[in-house]
Design a protein around this motif. Sequence first.
Motif, PDB file in Angstrom:
ATOM      1  N   UNK A 223       0.814  -1.210   0.000  1.00 49.99           N
ATOM      2  CA  UNK A 223       0.000   0.000   0.000  1.00 49.99           C
ATOM      3  C   UNK A 223       0.850   1.264   0.000  1.00 49.99           C
ATOM      4  N   UNK A 224       1.993   1.227   0.695  1.00 56.43           N
ATOM      5  CA  UNK A 224       2.821   2.427   0.809  1.00 56.43           C
ATOM      6  C   UNK A 224       3.969   2.466  -0.200  1.00 56.43           C
ATOM      7  N   UNK A 225       4.613   1.331  -0.413  1.00 58.28           N
ATOM      8  CA  UNK A 225       5.764   1.338  -1.307  1.00 58.28           C
ATOM      9  C   UNK A 225       5.424   1.708  -2.747  1.00 58.28           C
ATOM     10  N   UNK A 226       4.308   1.250  -3.316  1.00 58.64           N
ATOM     11  CA  UNK A 226       4.005   1.664  -4.702  1.00 58.64           C
ATOM     12  C   UNK A 226       3.919   3.178  -4.849  1.00 58.64           C
ATOM     13  N   UNK A 227       3.353   3.832  -3.823  1.00 62.00           N
ATOM     14  CA  UNK A 227       3.257   5.291  -3.875  1.00 62.00           C
ATOM     15  C   UNK A 227       4.618   5.951  -3.774  1.00 62.00           C
ATOM     16  N   UNK A 228       5.653   5.205  -3.340  1.00 62.90           N
ATOM     17  CA  UNK A 228       6.996   5.757  -3.218  1.00 62.90           C
ATOM     18  C   UNK A 228       7.824   5.637  -4.475  1.00 62.90           C
ATOM     19  N   UNK A 229       7.234   5.202  -5.572  1.00 60.23           N
ATOM     20  CA  UNK A 229       7.952   5.178  -6.835  1.00 60.23           C
ATOM     21  C   UNK A 229       8.136   3.810  -7.442  1.00 60.23           C
ATOM     22  N   UNK A 230       7.700   2.753  -6.731  1.00 60.87           N
ATOM     23  CA  UNK A 230       7.907   1.404  -7.250  1.00 60.87           C
ATOM     24  C   UNK A 230       6.806   0.969  -8.212  1.00 60.87           C
ATOM     25  N   UNK A 231       5.795   1.765  -8.386  1.00 57.75           N
ATOM     26  CA  UNK A 231       4.652   1.335  -9.183  1.00 57.75           C
ATOM     27  C   UNK A 231       5.004   1.140 -10.655  1.00 57.75           C
ATOM     28  N   UNK A 232       6.167   1.642 -11.090  1.00 57.34           N
ATOM     29  CA  UNK A 232       6.554   1.517 -12.502  1.00 57.34           C
ATOM     30  C   UNK A 232       7.453   0.311 -12.765  1.00 57.34           C
ATOM     31  N   UNK A 250      -5.336  -2.710   3.748  1.00 59.76           N
ATOM     32  CA  UNK A 250      -5.729  -1.303   3.700  1.00 59.76           C
ATOM     33  C   UNK A 250      -6.036  -0.828   2.294  1.00 59.76           C
ATOM     34  N   UNK A 251      -5.558  -1.542   1.297  1.00 59.95           N
ATOM     35  CA  UNK A 251      -5.780  -1.098  -0.072  1.00 59.95           C
ATOM     36  C   UNK A 251      -4.714  -0.128  -0.517  1.00 59.95           C
ATOM     37  N   UNK A 252      -4.753   0.216  -1.777  1.00 64.80           N
ATOM     38  CA  UNK A 252      -3.700   1.037  -2.347  1.00 64.80           C
ATOM     39  C   UNK A 252      -4.282   1.963  -3.398  1.00 64.80           C
ATOM     40  N   UNK A 253      -4.068   3.269  -3.266  1.00 67.74           N
ATOM     41  CA  UNK A 253      -4.593   4.195  -4.271  1.00 67.74           C
ATOM     42  C   UNK A 253      -3.910   4.043  -5.624  1.00 67.74           C
ATOM     43  N   UNK A 254      -2.673   3.568  -5.622  1.00 67.78           N
ATOM     44  CA  UNK A 254      -1.968   3.322  -6.874  1.00 67.78           C
ATOM     45  C   UNK A 254      -1.555   1.869  -6.913  1.00 67.78           C
ATOM     46  N   UNK A 255      -1.302   1.334  -8.086  1.00 65.76           N
ATOM     47  CA  UNK A 255      -0.957  -0.066  -8.214  1.00 65.76           C
ATOM     48  C   UNK A 255       0.349  -0.206  -8.995  1.00 65.76           C
ATOM     49  N   UNK A 256       0.786  -1.457  -9.153  1.00 63.50           N
ATOM     50  CA  UNK A 256       1.992  -1.740  -9.916  1.00 63.50           C
ATOM     51  C   UNK A 256       1.585  -1.832 -11.391  1.00 63.50           C
ATOM     52  N   UNK A 257       1.535  -0.706 -12.036  1.00 60.28           N
ATOM     53  CA  UNK A 257       0.903  -0.621 -13.352  1.00 60.28           C
ATOM     54  C   UNK A 257       1.701  -1.291 -14.456  1.00 60.28           C
ATOM     55  N   UNK A 258       3.025  -1.488 -14.253  1.00 61.06           N
ATOM     56  CA  UNK A 258       3.867  -2.111 -15.278  1.00 61.06           C
ATOM     57  C   UNK A 258       4.391  -3.483 -14.881  1.00 61.06           C
ATOM     58  N   UNK A 259       4.005  -3.975 -13.704  1.00 58.10           N
ATOM     59  CA  UNK A 259       4.628  -5.175 -13.155  1.00 58.10           C
ATOM     60  C   UNK A 259       4.267  -6.420 -13.963  1.00 58.10           C
ATOM     61  N   UNK A 260       5.318  -7.103 -14.462  1.00 54.05           N
ATOM     62  CA  UNK A 260       5.151  -8.339 -15.221  1.00 54.05           C
ATOM     63  C   UNK A 260       5.506  -9.572 -14.392  1.00 54.05           C
TER      64      UNK A 260
END
Length: 395
Positions: A223-232, A250-260
């Motif tokens: 939930x916190x790390x993706x918002x810190x820049x890992x979502x790419x 808790x859920x996450x406002x952003x996700x791992x949008x490029x994660x393969x």
Amino acid sequence: MFRPRSPAQGEEDFVRNVDSVLRQLSPTDPRDKFALEFRFIQSKVECHVDQWVAFCAASTAKDIVFDFNPGSWGTYWFSFPLKHFRNGSPAIRSLHLMSVDLYPPVVPPDFRGFTNLRELKLDSVLGDIHCLLLPAFSVLEWLSITRCTLHSFSTSQPLGRLRYMCVQYCHMHELEVQAPNLAKFEFASFEVHPVFVLDECLDIQEVTVTVLTEEDVFDYAFAKLPAGGMSYARKLSMRIAIDTQVLQFAGCPSSFINLKHLILTMHVRVRYDSTSGILRLASLLELAPVLEQLELHMECQYSEGVENMWLKEWPLPIQPHDHLKTVHMSGVYGNIDLLNLALHFARCAMVLERMVIGPMVKKNYVMTRDSLEEGQQMAREHLRGKGFDGILTFL
């Protein structure tokens, strides 16, 4: 390889050998590399270290290595005399320092750093390491900081050429880096919730995160790390701990949008009164909408009375996932919710080609034959006949 008869005698012989070799060389002759690696156990060689560093600086070597305790934590930290490096040392491209001390007065007031430094590796370095970094921000391409006295780290300007960064076991609480061309990032910590922000890292390919704590950090990790820049990130390897008693995510406002490709290794604390917290992992498919490869390796620590419990199947809501092709789960043993999780992945993945299920934790411990067979039987009985036999492999 030089093998001393005793540690003390070995140091004396090594010092004499180094001094003898350097006396035969001219310090003004340029050379590509100067490397000194030896495990010292006495501090009385400080004067020799000063002479060796002075020779190295005068020779304008491009690649420099000073490792005073190869392969382990420092026994002695030797003051590294930066006074010998003047005027930005433009010849130096690579610098590796291990078990050195940079506390004042080692760093002279007029020290200008290394203006053309491309690669910097620091391991078990005491003191302020920022003095080595500041002039090189614009050209640094490779940075590794391990077991250093670095409680926080931030950059005043972008590291425009940085492609690789590793920060491990520095008891760091906060890290903020602007690195628009960063391709690979590795982070390991003993802290429960370290904060790091990777600004503008849109092209990051691979991230590795290790949080060595037994406290449940699933929310922190996803939930916190993706918002810190890992979502790419395209590939993510993570080692964390989770507690099956914690049920909500808790859920996450952003996700791992490029994660393969996701490799998740977990120390799972299985509670007697609740094991369904493992089902939070079902949210991974929602967090990674283009995920193609999923690896889950569970190291389960059971409370008394939990192992081999048969619990009622808990159906999870089906949310179709259009990209997941392979699932590999190891450590699937003694907890029906792990099998419920596997069944959920199979039901959601519309293009799943292969699912591998095994009771033995990958590259960890060896199970007894009876336990191995029991885990295999449990997986077969629960997963076979559900419509996925053609893609299932049981290890």
